[in-house]
Scaffold this active site. Structure first.
Site, short mmCIF file in Angstrom:
data_model
loop_
_atom_site.label_atom_id
_atom_site.label_comp_id
_atom_site.label_asym_id
_atom_site.label_seq_id
_atom_site.Cartn_x
_atom_site.Cartn_y
_atom_site.Cartn_z
N LYS A 82 0.84 -1.19 0.00
CA LYS A 82 0.00 0.00 0.00
C LYS A 82 0.88 1.25 0.00
O LYS A 82 1.87 1.33 0.74
CB LYS A 82 -0.92 -0.02 1.22
CG LYS A 82 -1.96 1.09 1.24
CD LYS A 82 -2.95 0.90 2.38
CE LYS A 82 -4.01 1.99 2.37
NZ LYS A 82 -5.03 1.81 3.43
N SER A 157 -9.40 3.11 1.77
CA SER A 157 -8.24 3.65 1.09
C SER A 157 -7.32 2.58 0.49
O SER A 157 -6.39 2.91 -0.24
CB SER A 157 -7.43 4.52 2.07
OG SER A 157 -6.93 3.75 3.15
N SER A 181 -11.15 1.46 5.72
CA SER A 181 -10.24 1.55 4.58
C SER A 181 -9.69 0.23 4.09
O SER A 181 -9.10 0.16 3.02
CB SER A 181 -9.07 2.49 4.91
OG SER A 181 -9.49 3.83 4.93
#
Length: 482
Positions: A82, A157, A181
């Protein structure tokens, strides 16, 4: 195995095949790089690719295994990290123009542990600007599109991570979750994501190491693979003051087992506290019926979550100001309006505001603790809507109720955040138009293993997660195109 098989083989089976030398790390990494090259231009999930480095690491992994050296449980598995998680020597932007050229000199702890277990770094997955919000779009790389319909959002996210998993570009992904997220993109992309108990996966470096709102966690295409990844990520670390002592090996065992008699609470809208679109409610209701068919005792029930909304919004705003407030003076003009708004909300807070939030959360903890004395798991939707138009910042309304901010439509996830309970997103089904919907399985305080077992039983009974997106084959599910 042909390349297509390699890209959709479970991480658990692929790791076994690598250790048995039925396939090489070079073959595995090459197959995934070819998939990235073919599919990623449509979805924009992996935004920084280090192909040459990945192939070099794969060659080293093959040599290590051939020499008879001990290898880790993720030996040879490719992972793109990520873009909120620092990677030494690899561009890490946090989705922000402020950090567009940032190259860290150290790895985040989750990256350390994945690499230490033998995983091979492919690159970085897309995030919203500074990780704020559950829709992955930013000024540096643009939007990540949903592989089941390219005109829709991949969530966020950890949206790049979710889309990359769904497309077979990686078998495992590291995510993070404050208000959903990790769970939301798992739901939107028909994959699995676990928000673990705070402290289960240590975090370092961390500006607020005593905070419990944001956690790191595993994502994959199956619950078993999520458990495999958790077995690597979990366990104590002296740099993380909240790290739980339970070793990761506690999650490496089998998940199979009879769940008859499991006491299941089910709430489609958290006791009427959140609006949910009817098509999402219908899919999740059908998923809950599966638990009844498996012999569970299912009841309509929900803990009292009063105060959770206020406590979350206060603590999140405080966290945003703490983390990104110093950027406002010099970089306000380069930051998205929602980012600026949330930081400024944090600046308005007073000591009594923070104190009240703590009191509300303390009372919430005890009510939820008492609730789970009567139930083993709580089921509800992950997201209140199915994947929405990728061009929107967030849904304007949910089932006729206006959403005033970019956070409102994810209350079904962030209210659960405030309980401190582990929560799993597992594929539940699809809307009539073919959009994925996830089921949220919540367990008692530190009940991560129980959540995984319940989710695995549901997954094995339904096999919903095996439905692949049309973008993989270039079929009609490609949607509106990039």
């Amino acid at each position: 195995m042909n390349p297509a098989d390699l890209c959709f083989t479970t991480a658990t089976d692929l790791a076994d095949a690598l250790r048995r030398r039925e396939v090489s790390a070079r073959e595995v990494v090459t197959a995934h790089l070819e998939r990235v090259d073919r599919v990623n231009p449509s979805v924009n999930a992996i935004v920084t690719l280090v192909a040459d480095r990945a192939l070099e690491e794969a060659a080293e992994a093959d040599e290590r295994l051939a020499s008879g050296a001990e290898v880790g449980p993720l030996h040879g598995l490719p992972v793109a990290h990520k873009d909120l998680h620092d990677t030494a020597g690899i561009r890490t932007t946090y989705g922000s123009p402020v950090f567009a050229d940032h190259v860290p000199t150290r790895d985040h702890l989750v990256v350390e542990r994945l690499k230490g277990a033998g995983a091979i770094t492919l690159g970085k997955t897309n995030v919203p600007e500074l990780g704020m919000g559950s829709h992955t779009v930013n000024p540096v790389f643009g939007a990540t599109r949903n592989p089941y319909d390219l005109s829709r959002s991949a969530g966020g996210s950890s949206g790049g991570a979710g889309a990359a998993l769904a497309c077979g570009m990686q078998p495992l992904a590291d995510g993070s979750d404050t208000g959903g997220s990790l769970r939301n993109p798992a739901s939107f992309n028909n994959v699995v994501g676990l928000r673990p108990s705070p402290g289960r996966v240590p975090s370092w470096p961390d500006k607020a190491p005593w905070g419990q709102l944001s956690v790191k966690g595993p994502m994959a295409r199956t619950v078993r693979d999520v458990a495999l990844m958790l077995s690597v990520l979990a366990g104590p670390d002296p740099r993380s003051p909240l790290a739980l002592d339970t070793p990761g090996s506690a999650f490496a065992g089998p998940l199979d087992g009879d769940i008859r008699g499991l006491r299941v609470a089910w709430s489609p809208d958290l006791g009427g506290s959140v609006p949910v679109d009817p098509e999402v409610r219908d899919v999740v209701r059908g998923a809950v019926e599966v638990f009844g068919a498996l012999g569970c005792e299912v009841e309509d029930a929900c803990p009292d979550l009063s105060g959770a909304d206020e406590a979350f919004l206060v603590q999140r705003a405080w966290q945003m100001e703490l983390a990104y407030g110093p950027l406002l003076g010099e970089h306000r003009h380069r930051m998205a309006p929602d980012v600026v708004w949330n930081i400024e909300e944090g600046r308005k807070l007073t000591g009594p505001d923070l104190g009240r939030a703590e009191l509300l959360r303390a009372a919430l903890f005890h009510r939820v603790r008492e609730f789970f004395a009567s139930y083993d798991v709580l089921l509800l939707p992950v997201s209140q809507v199915a994947p929405f138009d990728v061009e929107l910042s967030y849904p304007a309304s949910v089932d006729g109720t206006a959403m005033e901010t970019y956070l409102d439509w994810m209350r079904s996830a962030y209210l659960i955040t405030m309980t401190g309970c582990p929560a799993l997103s597992v594929p539940a089904g699809f809307t009539p138009s073919g959009l994925p919907v996830g089921l949220q399985v919540v367990g008692p305080h530190r009940g991560d293993a129980a959540v995984l077992r319940a989710g695995h039983a549901f997954e094995q009974a339904t096999r919903v997660g095996e439905r692949r997106p049309g973008v993989v084959a270039g079929g009609p599910a490609d949607g509106g195109g990039p």
